[in-house]
Design a protein around this motif. Structure first.
Motif, PDB file in Angstrom:
ATOM      1  N   THR A 240     -42.402 -20.890 -27.167  1.00  0.00           N
ATOM      2  CA  THR A 240     -43.238 -19.768 -27.615  1.00  0.00           C
ATOM      3  C   THR A 240     -42.786 -18.536 -26.831  1.00  0.00           C
ATOM      4  O   THR A 240     -42.130 -18.660 -25.784  1.00  0.00           O
ATOM      5  CB  THR A 240     -44.730 -20.021 -27.323  1.00  0.00           C
ATOM      6  N   SER A 241     -43.156 -17.373 -27.323  1.00  0.00           N
ATOM      7  CA  SER A 241     -42.732 -16.153 -26.619  1.00  0.00           C
ATOM      8  C   SER A 241     -43.362 -16.087 -25.229  1.00  0.00           C
ATOM      9  O   SER A 241     -42.758 -15.617 -24.276  1.00  0.00           O
ATOM     10  CB  SER A 241     -43.043 -14.902 -27.437  1.00  0.00           C
ATOM     11  N   GLN A 242     -44.573 -16.620 -25.114  1.00  0.00           N
ATOM     12  CA  GLN A 242     -45.251 -16.650 -23.815  1.00  0.00           C
ATOM     13  C   GLN A 242     -44.477 -17.552 -22.851  1.00  0.00           C
ATOM     14  O   GLN A 242     -44.234 -17.188 -21.694  1.00  0.00           O
ATOM     15  CB  GLN A 242     -46.686 -17.183 -24.025  1.00  0.00           C
ATOM     16  N   GLU A 243     -44.077 -18.731 -23.342  1.00  0.00           N
ATOM     17  CA  GLU A 243     -43.314 -19.670 -22.484  1.00  0.00           C
ATOM     18  C   GLU A 243     -41.983 -19.037 -22.068  1.00  0.00           C
ATOM     19  O   GLU A 243     -41.571 -19.120 -20.910  1.00  0.00           O
ATOM     20  CB  GLU A 243     -43.041 -20.981 -23.237  1.00  0.00           C
ATOM     21  N   PHE A 244     -41.323 -18.432 -23.038  1.00  0.00           N
ATOM     22  CA  PHE A 244     -40.018 -17.813 -22.738  1.00  0.00           C
ATOM     23  C   PHE A 244     -40.178 -16.756 -21.650  1.00  0.00           C
ATOM     24  O   PHE A 244     -39.440 -16.729 -20.663  1.00  0.00           O
ATOM     25  CB  PHE A 244     -39.440 -17.200 -24.020  1.00  0.00           C
ATOM     26  N   ALA A 245     -41.187 -15.895 -21.836  1.00  0.00           N
ATOM     27  CA  ALA A 245     -41.376 -14.800 -20.872  1.00  0.00           C
ATOM     28  C   ALA A 245     -41.736 -15.341 -19.485  1.00  0.00           C
ATOM     29  O   ALA A 245     -41.241 -14.838 -18.465  1.00  0.00           O
ATOM     30  CB  ALA A 245     -42.460 -13.855 -21.372  1.00  0.00           C
ATOM     31  N   LEU A 246     -42.565 -16.367 -19.458  1.00  0.00           N
ATOM     32  CA  LEU A 246     -42.961 -16.928 -18.157  1.00  0.00           C
ATOM     33  C   LEU A 246     -41.785 -17.606 -17.458  1.00  0.00           C
ATOM     34  O   LEU A 246     -41.582 -17.436 -16.255  1.00  0.00           O
ATOM     35  CB  LEU A 246     -44.108 -17.927 -18.335  1.00  0.00           C
ATOM     36  N   HIS A 247     -40.990 -18.376 -18.211  1.00  0.00           N
ATOM     37  CA  HIS A 247     -39.820 -19.035 -17.606  1.00  0.00           C
ATOM     38  C   HIS A 247     -38.808 -17.998 -17.125  1.00  0.00           C
ATOM     39  O   HIS A 247     -38.211 -18.148 -16.060  1.00  0.00           O
ATOM     40  CB  HIS A 247     -39.164 -19.994 -18.603  1.00  0.00           C
TER      41      HIS A 247
END
Lengths: 159, 391
Positions: B336-343
């Motif tokens: 997800t875009s949230q996961e991508f940004a957090l990683h």
């Protein structure tokens, strides 16, 4: 001014690949333009703008107003060329107004600059008078502000 | 004394039910970390041009510390009227059709509250600026989000509009060039949307805060379409093109009836915009063409750089016509875009905003602001490339 030249004035070390990306042209096109500018003498040299205050042994900069007698042939050019050839002279400009040439001299000490003025400059034929000023501090140089309180206080993420 | 639980129950239902901004959540995470390169900042990295700051300083030295007219200094409203006429060909009467607001944010709030009654539907397109939906809800209106699509380059089409309009639709809210996609509309697109608004008798709110930052083509305002001036509230401000975010200066241009309605709310809430900021804005309008051209040229170089860097990495990026955002498609990485940004933040210390902060159809995208120095952008691109290599 040409966009490529503007970018090089900001950072002469910028790679042709990055320049090409920013300008939306090919790397070969950037290389060719730079080569052309160098060949035509539009780009004369690549230099670092140094904040000398940050150096332990900073150089003393002296600004000298010079009045000269122009020569019948060559006017101001010949004497200005001769003065420019001294390694101590960082810059030399022909000016309008109360004096003729404006010089920027770099030396290790005020004594160095004084010796240059008294021994070399004042004794040159054609130089009628000089006025010497010592530069105290550079706030802005070559378009670069030397000491900025440029901490970014913006929020790290914002709408 | 009330305990926190009972206080909680006293908070207005509409306020209680609106979630915090996705950006705000992400901001809390990023703020807790050191040495982050942030591509998440939606404001210019330039300082306000010196002559504009000087005007504010001079006003302070003169002792100009009073309220102004509710509508704003007349000298400023005259300047705004001339500026808008020069850009759009449409003249607004400074005395009764121009209102100076505290940022475009206030202008939007006033416009929505002046128009929306409980149950009225407001059409707006997503991905969108985070405030639109909550502002409509605060006014007890019903936000109707039109999900634009990447296949369409996130452009709003008449077909999208027709599918979402209803008997209750009263207002259409537009924002081009767009935050977060950077997409601008063509003249034909704008004319299509205008025809739709006229046909359905809608009031249009047009947020054109990024119009000066349109890089390759001419910006065309919806107010320039014949028949639109009468039904449009034009919203603009000084934050972006003049790099004046902290001055909080915006303005609205609209027919007298609408301006009067907005002014009524403004005078009972904000009263007037700060006088120092107004004086600075008078100067900003007087002589800033060169400043704007300079900043725009710098953004354009960065736009080119960031867009081609993403493309070279194999990350498709919606072509940013304007504003200072790149909306990059990271859907192929299976996160997800949230996961991508957090990683990305965890592993490479680069902050960008998940596309879902701007609406559900932002899923699969990240917003990267290029309102940061080129050096930082370059380093961020190297780190993003390093990050995706391992995926």
């Amino acid at each position: 001014m040409n966009e490529l030249l503007n970018l090089l004035k900001q950072n002469a070390l910028e790679s042709p690949e990055n320049l090409a990306k920013m300008l939306g042209v090919s790397v070969d096109e950037v290389k060719k333009q730079i080569a052309d500018f160098e060949k035509e003498g539009v780009i004369r040299a690549y230099q670092a703008v140094v904040n000398e205050e940050k150096l332990d042994a900073s150089l003393v900069t002296t600004v000298i107003e010079v009045k000269v007698t122009p020569e019948s042939e060559g006017g101001f050019d010949r004497i200005a060329d001769r003065i420019s050839k001294f390694p101590e002279v960082d810059s030399c400009f022909l000016m309008s107004g109360g004096f003729d040439l404006l010089l920027f001299i770099k030396g290790r000490s005020m004594q160095d600059s004084f010796r240059f003025v008294s021994d070399k400059l004042s004794t040159m034929p054609g130089v009628t008078s000089t006025a010497t000023h010592f530069m105290m501090k550079a706030y802005k140089q070559n378009g670069i502000v030397m000491n900025t309180g440029d901490d970014d206080e913006r929020l790290k993420v914002s709408p | 004394m009330s305990d926190s639980k009972s206080l909680h129950s006293k908070i207005s239902k509409v306020v209680h039910e609106i979630p915090r901004s996705g950006i705000r959540d992400f901001f809390d995470i990023v703020s807790s970390r050191e040495d982050v390169i942030s591509l998440g900042i939606g404001e210019p990295d330039f300082v306000t041009p010196w002559h504009i700051r000087e005007a504010a300083t001079l006003a302070l030295e003169r002792g100009q510390t009073s309220y102004t007219s509710n509508m704003g200094l007349l000298s400023l409203r005259r300047g705004i009227s001339q500026y808008v006429e020069k850009k759009t060909g449409i003249r607004y009467v400074p005395e009764e059709e121009v209102l100076v607001t505290v940022g475009v944010s206030e202008g939007l709030d006033l416009a929505v509250r002046a128009l929306v009654e409980p149950g009225d539907e407001v059409l707006y397109h997503e991905p969108s600026y985070v405030s639109y939906n909550p502002l409509i809800q605060f006014a007890y209106g019903k936000p109707v989000a039109i999900q634009t699509r990447k296949e369409n380059g996130f452009r709003l089409t008449r077909q999208d509009l027709e599918q979402n309009v209803s008997e209750k639709t009263k207002v259409l809210l537009l924002n081009y060039p767009n935050n977060p996609t950077g997409v601008a509309l063509s003249k034909a697109d704008v004319e299509d949307i205008a025809a739709f608004a006229i046909e359905h008798d809608l009031i249009v709110l047009t947020d054109e805060i990024y119009d000066e930052l349109t890089y390759d083509k001419e910006h065309y305002s919806v107010i320039s379409v014949p028949g639109m001036r009468e039904r449009t509230i034009y919203l603009h401000g000084f934050s972006k093109a003049w790099a004046m975010t902290g001055f909080r200066m915006g303005f609205t241009c609209a027919p007298p009836e609408l301006t009067e309605a907005m002014m009524k709310i403004h005078q009972y809430t904000m009263l007037c915009a700060p006088i120092l900021s107004q004086e600075a804005s008078v100067e900003a309008l007087r002589s800033s063409d060169a400043d704007i051209a300079y900043m725009k040229a710098e953004y354009k170089k960065r736009r080119n750089y960031i867009h081609s860097s993403f493309e070279e990495m194999g990350i498709p990026c919606i072509y940013p016509d304007g504003a200072f955002y790149a909306f990059a498609d990271i859907s192929k990485f299976g996160m997800t875009s949230q996961e991508f940004a957090l990683h990305l933040l965890d592993e490479q210390n680069v902050a960008c905003v998940p596309g879902t902060a701007f609406g559900a159809c932002g899923e699969g995208f990240i917003r990267c602001s290029y309102a940061t120095s080129l050096e930082e952008i370059k380093e961020a691109m190297v780190r993003i490339a390093r990050f995706i290599e391992k995926l």
